[in-house]
Motif scaffolding. Structure first.
Motif, short mmCIF file in Angstrom:
data_model
loop_
_atom_site.label_atom_id
_atom_site.label_comp_id
_atom_site.label_asym_id
_atom_site.label_seq_id
_atom_site.Cartn_x
_atom_site.Cartn_y
_atom_site.Cartn_z
N THR A 36 0.82 -1.23 -0.21
CA THR A 36 -0.01 0.01 0.14
C THR A 36 0.87 1.14 -0.10
OG1 THR A 36 -0.23 -0.26 2.47
CG2 THR A 36 -2.11 -0.89 1.02
N HIS A 38 3.40 1.78 -2.11
CA HIS A 38 4.00 1.96 -3.61
C HIS A 38 2.88 2.81 -4.25
CE1 HIS A 38 4.85 0.63 -7.49
NE2 HIS A 38 3.53 0.46 -7.75
N ARG A 44 -2.79 3.03 -13.19
CA ARG A 44 -3.78 1.98 -12.32
C ARG A 44 -4.40 2.91 -11.41
NH1 ARG A 44 -1.29 -3.18 -12.52
NH2 ARG A 44 0.92 -3.05 -13.38
N THR A 77 -10.45 7.40 5.33
CA THR A 77 -9.17 6.76 5.18
C THR A 77 -9.19 5.66 3.81
OG1 THR A 77 -7.57 5.17 6.19
CG2 THR A 77 -9.75 5.14 7.14
N THR A 79 -9.12 6.58 0.51
CA THR A 79 -10.03 7.32 -0.61
C THR A 79 -9.05 7.93 -1.31
OG1 THR A 79 -10.30 9.25 0.98
CG2 THR A 79 -12.12 7.62 0.84
N LYS A 81 -6.39 9.88 -1.02
CA LYS A 81 -5.87 11.31 -1.00
C LYS A 81 -4.50 11.51 -1.04
CE LYS A 81 -7.56 11.58 3.38
NZ LYS A 81 -7.87 10.02 3.44
N LEU A 83 -2.51 9.32 -2.51
CA LEU A 83 -2.19 8.95 -3.72
C LEU A 83 -2.33 10.00 -4.84
CD1 LEU A 83 -1.34 6.60 -6.18
CD2 LEU A 83 -3.79 6.01 -5.89
N GLU A 167 -1.74 14.10 6.49
CA GLU A 167 -2.17 14.05 7.90
C GLU A 167 -1.72 15.14 8.57
OE1 GLU A 167 -1.51 9.81 9.27
OE2 GLU A 167 -1.17 9.16 7.48
N ASN A 200 -7.91 13.41 7.17
CA ASN A 200 -9.03 12.34 7.20
C ASN A 200 -9.92 12.58 8.23
OD1 ASN A 200 -7.83 11.17 9.31
ND2 ASN A 200 -7.05 9.23 7.99
N TYR A 226 -15.10 4.79 -2.33
CA TYR A 226 -15.26 4.25 -3.29
C TYR A 226 -16.64 3.45 -3.09
CZ TYR A 226 -10.40 5.68 -4.24
OH TYR A 226 -9.48 6.43 -4.54
N ILE A 234 -10.11 -1.11 -9.01
CA ILE A 234 -8.78 -0.80 -8.47
C ILE A 234 -8.02 -2.12 -8.34
CG2 ILE A 234 -7.76 0.04 -6.50
CD1 ILE A 234 -9.84 1.91 -6.23
N ARG A 238 -4.60 -4.46 -10.05
CA ARG A 238 -3.69 -4.90 -9.20
C ARG A 238 -3.22 -6.36 -9.36
NH1 ARG A 238 -1.76 -0.66 -5.40
NH2 ARG A 238 -2.93 1.24 -6.36
N ALA A 266 -10.03 1.69 -0.27
CA ALA A 266 -9.02 1.07 -1.19
C ALA A 266 -7.87 0.25 -0.38
CB ALA A 266 -8.61 1.78 -2.19
N ARG A 267 -7.45 0.98 0.60
CA ARG A 267 -6.30 0.25 1.44
C ARG A 267 -6.64 -1.01 1.71
NH1 ARG A 267 -5.03 3.75 4.87
NH2 ARG A 267 -3.53 4.90 3.63
N1 LIG Z 1 -8.23 5.42 -7.12
C1 LIG Z 1 -7.33 4.50 -6.72
N2 LIG Z 1 -6.92 3.79 -7.99
C2 LIG Z 1 -5.90 2.85 -7.41
N3 LIG Z 1 -5.30 2.68 -6.31
C3 LIG Z 1 -5.92 3.49 -5.37
C4 LIG Z 1 -7.02 4.54 -5.61
N4 LIG Z 1 -7.17 5.15 -4.36
C5 LIG Z 1 -6.31 4.40 -3.53
N5 LIG Z 1 -5.63 3.61 -3.75
C6 LIG Z 1 -4.66 2.63 -3.15
O1 LIG Z 1 -5.19 2.41 -1.88
C7 LIG Z 1 -4.11 2.86 -0.88
C8 LIG Z 1 -4.83 3.89 0.15
O2 LIG Z 1 -4.87 5.05 -0.67
P1 LIG Z 1 -4.40 6.47 -0.03
O3 LIG Z 1 -3.06 6.27 0.79
O4 LIG Z 1 -3.92 7.40 -1.12
O5 LIG Z 1 -5.48 6.80 1.11
P2 LIG Z 1 -5.71 8.01 1.92
O6 LIG Z 1 -6.80 8.48 1.41
O7 LIG Z 1 -4.56 8.86 2.06
O8 LIG Z 1 -6.09 7.11 3.22
P3 LIG Z 1 -5.51 7.92 4.88
O9 LIG Z 1 -6.44 8.83 5.17
O10 LIG Z 1 -5.60 6.59 5.65
O11 LIG Z 1 -4.10 8.38 4.57
C9 LIG Z 1 -2.88 3.00 -1.57
O12 LIG Z 1 -2.29 1.71 -1.37
C10 LIG Z 1 -3.46 3.60 -3.01
O13 LIG Z 1 -2.49 3.41 -3.92
#
Ligand SMILES: Nc1ncnc2c1ncn2[C@@H]1O[C@H](COP(=O)(O)OP(=O)(O)OP(=O)(O)O)[C@@H](O)[C@H]1O
Ligand SMILES: [Mg+2]
Length: 409
Positions: A36, A38, A44, A77, A79, A81, A83, A167, A200, A226, A234, A238, A266-267
């Motif tokens: 996660t 990466h 993707r 969390t 969603t 952000k 990424l 964060e 978040n 999502y 998604i 992968r 997604a995580r």
């Molecule tokens: N739209 C997407 N397409 C492909 N992979 C996704 C997508 N959204 C999230 N991911 C994957 O899901 C995981 C979580 O996404 P991300 O870290 O961006 O979440 P976040 O919103 O920052 O969560 P947090 O609030 O917990 O930090 C990552 O590994 C990311 O690559």
């Protein structure tokens, strides 16, 4: 982490030549794709085109060295952000470079910065060109001096800078946000600066100090969770983390459906795919079937819960143990008044020969547990008799009971 070539038959250390290592290479083709941390390639990233465009629109003027805006991204969390922010930053840097404009970008995770000096120090270290001669030592200089060095680097080497503060709600105080967003206006730097702040916690803006709010001129975007279709896409994107044929039909939809239930995280979905791979490796299976999904998810959740619970203070563990016992012996209830939790808690303390803490302290522990989302609390009214609090366990009581039985202090 990349898979290492098998060194066993080339005179390598036989300790690492276990069948499990070989089997790992038969299951995973590209394990990064289910890691996660990466950052995947653009093709993707699913269902975030609009958000990518919005963020790029706000900070995009940097690529021509013009003043740009700042953004605050909210969303639950998993969603996307972090990424989206990382992806847009990468593209800003590349496009600026193509146009001969030097834009520095720095990604800072504020949960890993424990004091206000860390932010300018980490930004400085990320963007400091080796030839600058400026140092950002770990100690020995003041927070102000870190900022001074940061400004001098920016003024001498860059035409613009974009900083992600991920964060951001984890900062003990929001002074870095204020100082950075005012840097151009008060003359510390003469290049445009853009900040992408991420949280978040939807109520973060209420936590923000008034002065920070007024200096941090920004647009706000909320990323929605999502749905099951997006999660399926998604995760499908992968699936080449695994060798062809390893994942059976039905696995991805099942994982996506479970992640959709976890508020569309997604995580959670990607982590579950990774756990499924590890499970197949450990058991010597060649394929992963749909039936494995709920089983592995439960195991992974139990493992996560065990880490969480064993890391809690002793009396929090007894309180959780008490709630689990109550939930199991009153299967038709689920919610329990504080007084009932207290009785069950005292009983457990007695069994473990420990002195119980006060009622007030138990109330506080229940509050902390609900903050961690292990339990949930609600306030109930009962006519003229007034109000009382009730609590429920958010996790499977049988699993909690077992963890408690094995690990209770
Ligand atoms: N739209 C997407 N397409 C492909 N992979 C996704 C997508 N959204 C999230 N991911 C994957 O899901 C995981 C979580 O996404 P991300 O870290 O961006 O979440 P976040 O919103 O920052 O969560 P947090 O609030 O917990 O930090 C990552 O590994 C990311 O690559
Ligand atoms: Mg994130």
């Amino acid at each position: 982490m990349r898979d290492m070539p098998d060194a066993g038959d080339q005179g390598g250390d036989p300790l690492f030549d276990a069948p499990v290592v070989e089997h790992r290479n038969e299951i995973f083709k590209n394990r990064d794709l289910v890691d996660t941390d990466h950052v995947p390639d653009a093709d993707r990233i699913i269902g975030r085109d609009e958000q990518i465009e919005q963020v790029a629109h706000e900070i995009g003027a940097l690529v021509v060295g013009e003043p740009a805006s700042s953004v605050l991204i909210f969303g639950k969390t998993g969603t996307g952000k972090s990424l989206v922010a990382k992806h847009v930053m990468g593209r800003v840097e590349a496009e600026a470079d193509r146009r001969g404009v030097s834009v520095g970008t720095a990604y800072i995770n504020c949960s890993q910065t424990d004091g206000p000096a860390r932010v300018p120090r980490n930004i400085g270290r990320r963007i400091n060109p080796p030839e600058s001669g400026v140092k950002f030592p770990s100690r020995g200089i003041s927070t102000d001096e870190y900022y001074e060095r940061l400004w001098s680097i920016l003024n001498q080497h860059y035409d613009g800078v974009a900083i992600t503060l991920d964060e951001v709600d984890r900062l003990r105080d929001d002074s870095p946000l204020m100082i950075l967003s005012r840097a151009r206006e008060n003359g510390s730097i003469d290049i445009p600066i853009s900040i992408v702040a991420i949280s978040n916690k939807i109520d973060y803006r209420n936590q923000m100090n008034e002065r920070t709010k007024s200096s941090f001129g920004h647009r706000e975007y909320v990323f929605d969770p999502y749905d099951a279709n997006q999660l399926r896409e998604i995760l499908r994107n992968r699936s080449d983390a695994f060798h062809e044929g390893v994942i059976e039909e039905g696995v991805i939809p099942r994982v996506a459906a479970l992640a959709a239930k976890e508020h569309g995280d997604a995580r959670k979905g990607i982590e579950l795919l990774f756990s499924l791979g590890k499970y197949a490796i450990r058991n010597g299976y060649d394929t992963i079937s749909e039936e494995d999904v709920p089983k592995v998810r439960e195991m992974a959740e139990a493992e996560r819960l065990r880490d969480l619970i064993t890391g809690l203070p002793a009396h929090s563990q007894h309180v959780i143990g008490a709630l689990a016992a109550l939930t199991i012996s009153n299967s038709d209830e689920g919610w329990f008044r504080t007084s009932k939790v207290l009785d069950a808690y005292k009983k457990l303390c007695n069994e473990h020969a420990v002195d119980p803490v006060t009622h007030e302290r138990v109330r506080q522990l229940l509050e902390e547990l609900s903050f961690l989302e292990i339990t949930e609390s609600r306030n109930q009214h009962q006519g003229s008799k007034g109000q009382f609090n009730e609590h429920t366990l958010n996790k499977p009581p049988e699993i909690i009971k077992q963890i408690y039985r094995e690990t209770a202090p």
